[in-house]
Design an enzyme around this catalytic site. Sequence first.
Site, short mmCIF file in Angstrom:
data_model
loop_
_atom_site.label_atom_id
_atom_site.label_comp_id
_atom_site.label_asym_id
_atom_site.label_seq_id
_atom_site.Cartn_x
_atom_site.Cartn_y
_atom_site.Cartn_z
N CYS A 95 92.33 109.62 97.99
CA CYS A 95 91.13 108.82 97.67
C CYS A 95 91.05 108.34 96.22
O CYS A 95 91.72 107.38 95.86
CB CYS A 95 89.89 109.61 98.09
N ARG A 132 79.10 102.30 102.14
CA ARG A 132 80.26 103.18 101.94
C ARG A 132 80.93 103.47 103.28
O ARG A 132 80.31 103.38 104.33
CB ARG A 132 79.82 104.51 101.31
N HIS A 196 90.29 113.11 103.24
CA HIS A 196 89.98 114.45 102.75
C HIS A 196 90.02 115.37 103.97
O HIS A 196 90.32 114.93 105.08
CB HIS A 196 88.57 114.50 102.17
N1 GLN Z 1 84.73 107.11 93.82
C1 GLN Z 1 85.62 106.48 94.74
C2 GLN Z 1 84.92 105.65 95.79
O1 GLN Z 1 83.76 105.86 96.06
C3 GLN Z 1 86.51 107.54 95.37
C4 GLN Z 1 85.75 108.51 96.23
C5 GLN Z 1 86.58 109.67 96.73
O2 GLN Z 1 87.54 110.12 96.10
N2 GLN Z 1 86.17 110.23 97.86
O3 GLN Z 1 85.53 104.79 96.38
#
Ligand code: GLN
Length: 247
Positions: A95, A132, A196
């Site tokens: 990520c 998101r 993850h």
């Molecule tokens: N901050 C980044 C995003 O929101 C990565 C998030 C993450 O590592 N889960 O895209």
Amino acid sequence: MKKIKVLHMYADMLDLYGDSGNMEILGYRCKMRGIECQIDKYSVDSEMPDFSSYDLIYIGGGADLEQQHISEDLLKCRDGIIEAYKKGVFMFLICGGYQLMGKYYRDADGNEIPGLGLFSYYTVAPSSRKKRCIGNIVIKAEIDGQKVNVVGFENHGGQTQDVKTPFGEVLYGNGNCSKSSAEGYTEKNVIATYLHGPCLAKNPEVTDHMIKYCLSRNTGEEIKLQPLDDKLEKECRKVMLSRLLNK
Ligand code: GLN
């Protein structure tokens, strides 16, 4: 005794949804086979390591703020990391770590965090924080010549574009962009993914692929790993696949 050397970068800041667990699993699956797994840590203000002396470099994911905090330090490591990657050191990136190896990550407020530019993709988050990509995800990836349903959990605003060689095809979830068909980025010595979970606990094939890669690169021989009892991991995956894909 066979040995692999791993560098875990920014474990204190990039560690979402159990990402550090990836290192526990890597160590565990090595230990069960009598392979020594040395895991060193590097973070902001650590002494500059010799990146090329490692077999695998690992970076987890993090919130925008953490990514900003480590950005300046990461850029200082640029030459060393690029040299290691070119020499064939395996790069495992989750990520936020995945995003920062590309050209840049532009967050929801429009702040641009420069990446190392190791790969040509770039990532932009939409200005609305409500948009998101969050939830369980299943991708189909080719690992050691086998198609594997890799399961995980994604939570990212960033939409990663211009990915030439994705890690997998999305069967459920979002992937590199909202509702995209491609997830992650891969090369012979790279797995970069939004998954993850921790990813390696849920997907032992991915762990073993990296162990094999590191050992074969060290010894010049083709490595066959002793199989482990993955009954529980397989059962867990079955539950997720039936829940998400009705399989
Ligand atoms: N901050 C980044 C995003 O929101 C990565 C998030 C993450 O590592 N889960 O895209």
